[in-house]
Design an enzyme around this catalytic site. Sequence first.
Site, mmCIF file in Angstrom:
data_model
loop_
_atom_site.group_PDB
_atom_site.id
_atom_site.type_symbol
_atom_site.label_atom_id
_atom_site.label_comp_id
_atom_site.label_asym_id
_atom_site.label_seq_id
_atom_site.Cartn_x
_atom_site.Cartn_y
_atom_site.Cartn_z
ATOM 1 N N GLY A 14 0.839 -1.207 0.000
ATOM 2 C CA GLY A 14 0.000 0.000 0.000
ATOM 3 C C GLY A 14 0.870 1.251 0.000
ATOM 4 O O GLY A 14 1.898 1.288 0.669
ATOM 5 N N ALA A 25 15.389 11.146 -1.367
ATOM 6 C CA ALA A 25 16.588 11.077 -0.520
ATOM 7 C C ALA A 25 17.542 9.990 -1.010
ATOM 8 O O ALA A 25 18.772 10.169 -1.019
ATOM 9 C CB ALA A 25 16.180 10.805 0.927
ATOM 10 N N ASP A 130 -0.026 2.094 8.550
ATOM 11 C CA ASP A 130 -0.471 1.290 9.703
ATOM 12 C C ASP A 130 0.497 1.350 10.886
ATOM 13 O O ASP A 130 0.117 1.026 12.002
ATOM 14 C CB ASP A 130 -0.640 -0.178 9.291
ATOM 15 C CG ASP A 130 -1.578 -0.342 8.116
ATOM 16 O OD1 ASP A 130 -2.564 0.412 8.042
ATOM 17 O OD2 ASP A 130 -1.320 -1.212 7.260
HETATM 18 O O1 F6P Z 1 -1.484 -1.285 4.674
HETATM 19 C C1 F6P Z 1 -2.104 -0.092 4.376
HETATM 20 C C2 F6P Z 1 -3.580 -0.284 4.210
HETATM 21 O O2 F6P Z 1 -4.159 0.963 3.884
HETATM 22 C C3 F6P Z 1 -4.300 -0.906 5.404
HETATM 23 O O3 F6P Z 1 -4.567 -0.001 6.433
HETATM 24 C C4 F6P Z 1 -5.542 -1.459 4.750
HETATM 25 O O4 F6P Z 1 -6.019 -2.559 5.476
HETATM 26 C C5 F6P Z 1 -5.040 -1.880 3.398
HETATM 27 O O5 F6P Z 1 -3.840 -1.168 3.155
HETATM 28 C C6 F6P Z 1 -6.004 -1.614 2.255
HETATM 29 O O6 F6P Z 1 -5.484 -2.206 1.129
HETATM 30 P P1 F6P Z 1 -5.947 -1.911 -0.362
HETATM 31 O O7 F6P Z 1 -5.324 -0.620 -0.786
HETATM 32 O O8 F6P Z 1 -5.437 -3.068 -1.145
HETATM 33 O O9 F6P Z 1 -7.430 -1.800 -0.353
#
Ligand code: F6P
Length: 323
Positions: A14, A25, A130
Amino acid sequence: MANIKTIGVLTSGGDAPGMNAAIRAIVRTASAEGIRVLGVRKGYNGLMHGDMVELGARNVSDILQKGGTVLQTARCLEFKEKEGVQRGIDVARKFGLDGLVVIGGDGSFRGGRDLSNMGFPTICIPGTIDNDISCTEYCIGFDTALNTAQESVDKLRDTSGSHERCSVVEVMGHGAGYIALYVSISCGGEVCLIPEKPFDYEKDVLNPILDGKKRGKQHDIVVVSEGVCNSLELAQKIEKDTGIESRATILGHVQRGGSPTLRDRLVASQMGYEAVKAMIAGRSNRVVVMQNGIIKDIDITEGLNMPKVVDEEMIQLAKILAL
Ligand code: F6P
């Protein structure tokens, strides 16, 4: 000192605000050391397919303040297999890469560890909203996501106050309650539900809301970390059991976007710099972390094996301040 002439950089999993600051950087630190950088597009997928672009110091101008990732990102199932990793190594060598910097979450780190274990020097940088990587106090993107969520919860507070409602707000977290907990403390949540602490509806939701009403509270904010329960159903249940009109809001992917905060730009810049320095020093199979406020690199396998602990005091704090 390793003889590094060309390195690659990719973002995986993500996206998170601040990833561009890290890319910048890396490119500029490498350029200052006479090292060429190739940007690998779309994560490990791009590595396997040779989707690469030359990145000089000027190519990363004006990206520092942008959300998302200019290299784009992907989640790549093929890279979980040994054949996929080998293919990535073959392509990387064909393009003349001597090492790779991976910016992403712990899923992406496993790919980095596999590359290193199979002989290709790789260094990882934690980038995920997260903040759920146990070996580091901080992951790039967390602060911006918190601020985005905070802005939304503040707005919900306005309207829930006007209508004397209960506002159930679902935030992201991917099995970790850091966003929920920090937002609840900082935005005055009456209730905070996180995956690390299984909840009892009566004790942890219903009673605090009813007791709060007796103490003169006129409206409520209930912060729910995604996956803990169905927020829409929870709002309906609260309304039915308390008589307080309730609404649910799922913040969703809005938390992943936006211009990175100063903290994210700064940490991303420090981590990008550190990754290149570690690579030049000949260290690989490493992850750049923040521990006790210091940016350093540690062994990636060691880092991945560290247990994740939720701060009990923060949970207590959220409860006490809901008084
Ligand atoms: O890991 C980041 C995150 O935004 C999590 O908080 C969430 O569960 C997940 O990715 C959502 O994933 P996607 O973008 O595949 O829907």
